[in-house]
Structures are given as C-alpha cells and as structure tokens.
Enzyme design. Sequence first.
Site, PDB file in Angstrom:
ATOM      1  N   GLY A 154     -26.243   4.065 -27.234  1.00 42.67           N
ATOM      2  CA  GLY A 154     -27.241   4.789 -27.988  1.00 42.67           C
ATOM      3  C   GLY A 154     -28.430   5.135 -27.115  1.00 42.67           C
ATOM      4  O   GLY A 154     -28.440   4.896 -25.903  1.00 42.67           O
TER       5      GLY A 154
ATOM      6  N   GLU B 241       1.370   3.699   1.982  1.00 42.39           N
ATOM      7  CA  GLU B 241       2.126   3.998   3.207  1.00 42.39           C
ATOM      8  C   GLU B 241       3.399   3.159   3.294  1.00 42.39           C
ATOM      9  O   GLU B 241       4.462   3.654   3.693  1.00 42.39           O
ATOM     10  CB  GLU B 241       1.257   3.740   4.442  1.00 42.39           C
ATOM     11  CG  GLU B 241      -0.002   4.588   4.488  1.00 42.39           C
ATOM     12  CD  GLU B 241      -1.204   3.913   3.850  1.00 42.39           C
ATOM     13  OE1 GLU B 241      -2.322   4.102   4.358  1.00 42.39           O
ATOM     14  OE2 GLU B 241      -1.036   3.192   2.833  1.00 42.39           O
TER      15      GLU B 241
ATOM     16  N   HIS C 256       0.845  -1.187   0.000  1.00 43.85           N
ATOM     17  CA  HIS C 256       0.000   0.000   0.000  1.00 43.85           C
ATOM     18  C   HIS C 256       0.885   1.245   0.000  1.00 43.85           C
ATOM     19  O   HIS C 256       2.096   1.169   0.240  1.00 43.85           O
ATOM     20  CB  HIS C 256      -0.928  -0.015   1.210  1.00 43.85           C
ATOM     21  CG  HIS C 256      -1.989  -1.069   1.126  1.00 43.85           C
ATOM     22  ND1 HIS C 256      -3.002  -1.194   2.048  1.00 43.85           N
ATOM     23  CD2 HIS C 256      -2.195  -2.067   0.218  1.00 43.85           C
ATOM     24  CE1 HIS C 256      -3.786  -2.210   1.720  1.00 43.85           C
ATOM     25  NE2 HIS C 256      -3.313  -2.753   0.627  1.00 43.85           N
TER      26      HIS C 256
ATOM     27  N   CYS D  70      -1.786  -1.029   7.515  1.00 45.71           N
ATOM     28  CA  CYS D  70      -0.905   0.126   7.351  1.00 45.71           C
ATOM     29  C   CYS D  70      -0.923   1.027   8.582  1.00 45.71           C
ATOM     30  O   CYS D  70       0.078   1.673   8.896  1.00 45.71           O
ATOM     31  CB  CYS D  70      -1.305   0.919   6.118  1.00 45.71           C
ATOM     32  SG  CYS D  70      -0.988   0.038   4.580  1.00 45.71           S
TER      33      CYS D  70
ATOM     34  N   CYS E 222      -5.335   1.434   6.218  1.00 48.25           N
ATOM     35  CA  CYS E 222      -6.140   0.238   6.495  1.00 48.25           C
ATOM     36  C   CYS E 222      -5.810  -0.321   7.877  1.00 48.25           C
ATOM     37  O   CYS E 222      -4.729  -0.104   8.425  1.00 48.25           O
ATOM     38  CB  CYS E 222      -5.932  -0.815   5.417  1.00 48.25           C
ATOM     39  SG  CYS E 222      -4.271  -1.506   5.363  1.00 48.25           S
TER      40      CYS E 222
ATOM     41  N   LEU F 228     -13.858   1.472 -29.061  1.00 49.70           N
ATOM     42  CA  LEU F 228     -14.069   1.527 -27.605  1.00 49.70           C
ATOM     43  C   LEU F 228     -12.806   1.196 -26.820  1.00 49.70           C
ATOM     44  O   LEU F 228     -12.842   0.498 -25.807  1.00 49.70           O
ATOM     45  CB  LEU F 228     -15.205   0.579 -27.199  1.00 49.70           C
ATOM     46  CG  LEU F 228     -16.573   0.862 -27.839  1.00 49.70           C
ATOM     47  CD1 LEU F 228     -17.555  -0.239 -27.463  1.00 49.70           C
ATOM     48  CD2 LEU F 228     -17.097   2.223 -27.430  1.00 49.70           C
TER      49      LEU F 228
ATOM     50  N   THR G 186     -25.232   0.433 -31.249  1.00 51.64           N
ATOM     51  CA  THR G 186     -24.147   1.386 -31.466  1.00 51.64           C
ATOM     52  C   THR G 186     -23.077   0.788 -32.359  1.00 51.64           C
ATOM     53  O   THR G 186     -22.506   1.479 -33.215  1.00 51.64           O
ATOM     54  CB  THR G 186     -23.541   1.822 -30.115  1.00 51.64           C
ATOM     55  OG1 THR G 186     -24.544   2.490 -29.351  1.00 51.64           O
ATOM     56  CG2 THR G 186     -22.354   2.749 -30.311  1.00 51.64           C
TER      57      THR G 186
ATOM     58  N   ARG H  41      -7.141   5.056 -25.500  1.00 54.86           N
ATOM     59  CA  ARG H  41      -6.062   5.501 -26.370  1.00 54.86           C
ATOM     60  C   ARG H  41      -5.234   6.625 -25.740  1.00 54.86           C
ATOM     61  O   ARG H  41      -4.597   7.415 -26.444  1.00 54.86           O
ATOM     62  CB  ARG H  41      -6.641   5.951 -27.727  1.00 54.86           C
ATOM     63  CG  ARG H  41      -7.305   4.799 -28.473  1.00 54.86           C
ATOM     64  CD  ARG H  41      -7.670   5.154 -29.903  1.00 54.86           C
ATOM     65  NE  ARG H  41      -8.795   6.063 -30.004  1.00 54.86           N
ATOM     66  CZ  ARG H  41     -10.084   5.692 -29.927  1.00 54.86           C
ATOM     67  NH1 ARG H  41     -10.391   4.414 -29.727  1.00 54.86           N
ATOM     68  NH2 ARG H  41     -11.055   6.574 -30.051  1.00 54.86           N
TER      69      ARG H  41
END
Length: 383
Positions: free
Chosen positions: A308, A56, A54, A91, A82, A215, A207, A218
């Site tokens: 759509g 920390e 994590h 943590c 946590c 989709l 669609t 990028r």
Amino acid sequence: MALSEQDELYLARALGLAQDAVGLASPNPTVGCVLVRDGVVLGEGAHRYDFYDHAEIVALKHAAAAGHEVQGATAYVTLEPCSHHGRTGPCADALVAAGIARCVVGTVDPNPVVSGSGLAKLRAGEVEVVVAESELARRLNDGFAFSVMHGRPFVTLKAAVSLDGMLAPPVVERVAQEPVWLTGEAARADVQQLRHASDAILSGVGTVLADDPSLTDRTGLARRRPLLRVILDSELRMPLESAVIASVANDLLVVTTDRASAETERLFVERGAEVIRVRADAYGQVDLVAVLEMLQQRQVRSLLLECGSALNGAFLSAGLVDRVVLYISEVELGVGAVPFAVGQASPYVLQDKLTSVSRLEFPHGVLEDVRISGYLRDPWAGV
C-alpha cells in the site's frame, strides 16, 4: 567484435533456454548454453540449481549422450563461464578440456569471485572469446547481479494505479477485505510473470486488512523454491483467517517486532506461518533494512513489493527501490483517493526513470492497460 547472423541466432537460442529455466536456478544465476559446429547443434542445456550441473556441463553431457564430439565447436553461453570451485568445478576449464574453439558470451559474470577470470581462463586455453554484452542476458539476472555485488535483494516495486496516479478509491467508498481491480486481465497475467521471476513477494498488514490478497505465483510454471510470501506486521494484527494464512504451505514469513505478543505469535506458528522478529525503526515499525538483511541471508536475490501507499513511500524514501513497474488504468479516482505512496503525491514524479512503455494485449489482441517501467538503480553498475 560484432556478432555474425549465426552468432545472434544461437545466442538467442541459449537465451531462450535460460528464460525457460527462470525460477529453477536461484540463488544461482539463470544460464543457458548451446554448442554448435558447422551449423549443427551438438548439445544444449540450462542450469537448474537442484541438478548441480551448470549450463555448460549440461550441454557437454547432452552432446556426449548424442555421440557428438565437440572439438572445434563454438559455445554460446548467456553468462561468463565460472572459474572457481563451488558446488561444481570451473566451467571454463571444462570447455577448454573439451576442445571448444570459440565461446560467445552473453555478458560477463557480476560475481566478484568470477568476473573476468572465466574469460581469462578461456583465452589462456586458446579459446577465442566474444562478449556480446546482451541486454537480455543481463535482465535475466538482475537479481543475482545486484545481490552478489551489494549484499541485499534487488527490489522491484509493482503497483496498479489510476490515470491520476492513485492506488484505490477513498476509504469511505471501499468494502473491507475486498480487492480493488483498476486494471484488466492482461495486467494481472503480467503481474503473475513478475511473481514467477521473483524469489519473494512482500506486502504489509495494511494491504492484508484492506484487500485480503493471497500473493501466490499462479503461472503454473515450475519453480524450485516456493514464492516466499513476506508480510510486515509490527504488532501481528493480521487476521488468522486471512487468505495468506489460509493458503500457507511452508511459504509464509511474517516479520514483526518486540511489540507483538508471544501468544499471538504462537497462534500464527500453529497455523504454519514462520514468525521472525527484527529491530523496529524510530516509529516502532519493522525496520526495512533489517528485513532486507534477513532476506539476503535466506538467499533471496529478488524481491517484489506489492504494498500500500505507506510501505511504498517508506521503501522509496529509504532509497531501497531499484526498479518500478506500474500498470496504468484509464480510470480516474479523484480527490481523496489513496495515493501511490505516502510522501509522494504521484508516481509520475518518477517518469524520467520509467522509460519502458508498452500497451498490454489480452486476449486475442484486445488492447488493455499501459505498463511503464524503469530502473531507479542499475543492478549491473560497476560490472
């Protein structure tokens, strides 16, 4: 307790570290940490899921590697440390053991397993605790917060609409499988940032037939899991030569029903798509609640809708949209154009919820489209 100017500075630095880790922490929350004593940064870091530690612990190890003692330092952490054993130890215990004297926390953890108990552990260890209730700290983890509290992904509906609230010109004026660009480059670049911050993107076969989109994310930014592309197709009508199938890379999930043939499913699978069947709704379409249940099981925290008018209307009518982001073009499409959502004449009926407004600039300060957004449901309600 109000934050000092120095507190604001170092919490902002921790938030910057967290922002840089977007796409690298999910299904865990995105968190950054900075350790400071006497105006000197001793260690810092952010959580990346694949590296286990994590934020920390990353910061403590960074300080140790630099030869810094952290006794008496202040920890600036964007999310409550946590307090439980998961893939790693608590943590909060690690900060106490390291001798941290003070901890400035961006926001409490929305996870019911943790919420408040991490702060309690710090205080029991005689660490001074300040909770900033930072809006940005929360916004970075909207998806995580909503998912852990409500058991489904946080859903953002994104749409580009005309000034009169329409999605596209009348069908008779369109060329099949060619996208309609209502907005400019700035809006399209902003959409890519939305995609990057999402675990999955969802659209429908309508669609795909109309626009043939890819989709994809990028942005070029690193992410630990591919953006999961989800297509709802109750009868598997999507052409096998469509862009989403042509670009499949272990990232395409086609959701269908028992109405689809086994032979067509086999053809999809041969091309690398994963096909899953869920229950149908009363109209024989893919059941949206079943879709969200399935995505939650796959640890999808945040879902972006690029659909759509039929699916926009279905998600809105079912109360399954949590945030809306609209890109408003200056063009008008007039009578007969494709509406924003079936059953909802205009996106502007949501205007009392869409409170964030900005004018997009791209490139070199050139003003383009307007972005308006807002929450239909507070993902942190109850924390």
